[in-house]
Write a protein that holds these residues in place. Structure first.
Motif, PDB file in Angstrom:
ATOM      1  N   HIS A   1       0.847  -1.190   0.000  1.00  0.00           N
ATOM      2  CA  HIS A   1       0.000   0.000   0.000  1.00  0.00           C
ATOM      3  C   HIS A   1       0.886   1.244   0.000  1.00  0.00           C
ATOM      4  N   ASP A   2       0.434   2.299  -0.642  1.00  0.00           N
ATOM      5  CA  ASP A   2       1.234   3.515  -0.790  1.00  0.00           C
ATOM      6  C   ASP A   2       1.762   4.073   0.534  1.00  0.00           C
ATOM      7  N   LYS A   3       0.978   4.000   1.590  1.00  0.00           N
ATOM      8  CA  LYS A   3       1.386   4.579   2.874  1.00  0.00           C
ATOM      9  C   LYS A   3       2.117   3.587   3.770  1.00  0.00           C
ATOM     10  N   THR A   4       2.403   2.415   3.243  1.00  0.00           N
ATOM     11  CA  THR A   4       3.126   1.393   3.999  1.00  0.00           C
ATOM     12  C   THR A   4       4.609   1.503   3.692  1.00  0.00           C
ATOM     13  N   GLN A   5       5.415   1.511   4.723  1.00  0.00           N
ATOM     14  CA  GLN A   5       6.858   1.601   4.519  1.00  0.00           C
ATOM     15  C   GLN A   5       7.447   0.199   4.444  1.00  0.00           C
ATOM     16  N   ALA A   6       7.320  -0.406   3.249  1.00  0.00           N
ATOM     17  CA  ALA A   6       7.769  -1.778   3.055  1.00  0.00           C
ATOM     18  C   ALA A   6       9.022  -1.865   2.205  1.00  0.00           C
ATOM     19  N   SER A   7       9.583  -0.738   1.823  1.00  0.00           N
ATOM     20  CA  SER A   7      10.772  -0.789   0.968  1.00  0.00           C
ATOM     21  C   SER A   7      11.984  -1.262   1.774  1.00  0.00           C
ATOM     22  N   GLY A   8      12.859  -1.977   1.111  1.00  0.00           N
ATOM     23  CA  GLY A   8      14.090  -2.427   1.747  1.00  0.00           C
ATOM     24  C   GLY A   8      13.935  -3.615   2.666  1.00  0.00           C
TER      25      GLY A   8
ATOM     26  N   SER B   1       6.375  -1.298  11.548  1.00  0.00           N
ATOM     27  CA  SER B   1       7.158  -0.596  12.573  1.00  0.00           C
ATOM     28  C   SER B   1       6.390   0.555  13.214  1.00  0.00           C
ATOM     29  N   ASP B   2       5.391   1.099  12.511  1.00  0.00           N
ATOM     30  CA  ASP B   2       4.589   2.190  13.090  1.00  0.00           C
ATOM     31  C   ASP B   2       3.422   1.675  13.932  1.00  0.00           C
ATOM     32  N   GLY B   3       3.303   0.355  14.056  1.00  0.00           N
ATOM     33  CA  GLY B   3       2.258  -0.240  14.876  1.00  0.00           C
ATOM     34  C   GLY B   3       0.991  -0.613  14.116  1.00  0.00           C
ATOM     35  N   SER B   4       0.902  -0.262  12.861  1.00  0.00           N
ATOM     36  CA  SER B   4      -0.297  -0.595  12.082  1.00  0.00           C
ATOM     37  C   SER B   4      -0.262  -2.068  11.678  1.00  0.00           C
TER      38      SER B   4
ATOM     39  N   PRO C   1      -5.104  -0.270   3.531  1.00  0.00           N
ATOM     40  CA  PRO C   1      -3.985   0.248   4.334  1.00  0.00           C
ATOM     41  C   PRO C   1      -3.229  -0.894   5.025  1.00  0.00           C
ATOM     42  N   GLY C   2      -1.906  -0.812   5.017  1.00  0.00           N
ATOM     43  CA  GLY C   2      -1.065  -1.820   5.649  1.00  0.00           C
ATOM     44  C   GLY C   2      -0.887  -3.086   4.840  1.00  0.00           C
ATOM     45  N   ALA C   3      -1.344  -3.067   3.593  1.00  0.00           N
ATOM     46  CA  ALA C   3      -1.324  -4.281   2.780  1.00  0.00           C
ATOM     47  C   ALA C   3       0.025  -4.524   2.122  1.00  0.00           C
ATOM     48  N   ILE C   4       0.316  -5.812   1.929  1.00  0.00           N
ATOM     49  CA  ILE C   4       1.490  -6.247   1.188  1.00  0.00           C
ATOM     50  C   ILE C   4       1.098  -7.486   0.395  1.00  0.00           C
TER      51      ILE C   4
END
Length: 134
Positions: free
Chosen positions: A24-31, A49-52, A114-117
């Motif tokens: 998802h765009d607002k998910t920090q999944a890079s790296g 890591s942000d708790g979501s 939100p929070g999807a991968i």
């Protein structure tokens, strides 16, 4: 010498992967590393890591695309992953990933949630990129 060997192994993993991880765009999944992805897709890591909460989407478990993703990208056999999901579900600690029918539905659901991968096969990504450039 150990660091060089580890670096080379990670390089082989990144080139050998047959799927592209999408989030998802607002998910920090890079790296994310292979180990982190394995924890996420096995539902042993449930929160970013942000708790979501992490929402995992997969292609049908009996599909060739899912089998290749498990064996080549996560380095785990699909039945092992299935057993881990079963164990977590029966113990009440996690849910199974949500199954989507095809890569197009995967992209849509990950984009909307939100929070999807999830993942899409590289050959599908290449076709879509070629199609978008026309």
């Amino acid at each position: 010498m150990y660091r060089l060997t580890t670096w080379m192994w990670l390089l082989v993993l990144s080139f050998g992967a047959n799927a592209e991880i999408i989030a998802h765009d607002k998910t920090q999944a890079s790296g994310l590393t292979v180990s982190q992805l394995r924890l996420i897709f096995s539902r042993q890591r449930l929160f970013w890591s942000d708790g979501s909460p992490i929402r995992v989407f997969i292609l049908p478990p009996d599909s060739e695309q899912h089998r290749q993703f498990c064996t080549e990208s996560l380095e785990v056999l699909p039945y092992v992953l299935q057993r881990q999901w079963d164990r977590l579900v029966y113990s009440g600690t996690a849910d199974r990933p949500e199954i989507v029918a095809n890569p197009d539905q995967m992209r849509r659901r990950v984009k909307e949630t939100p929070g999807a991968i999830g993942y899409v096969p590289d050959d599908t990504t290449a076709k879509d990129t070629a199609h978008e450039s026309h």
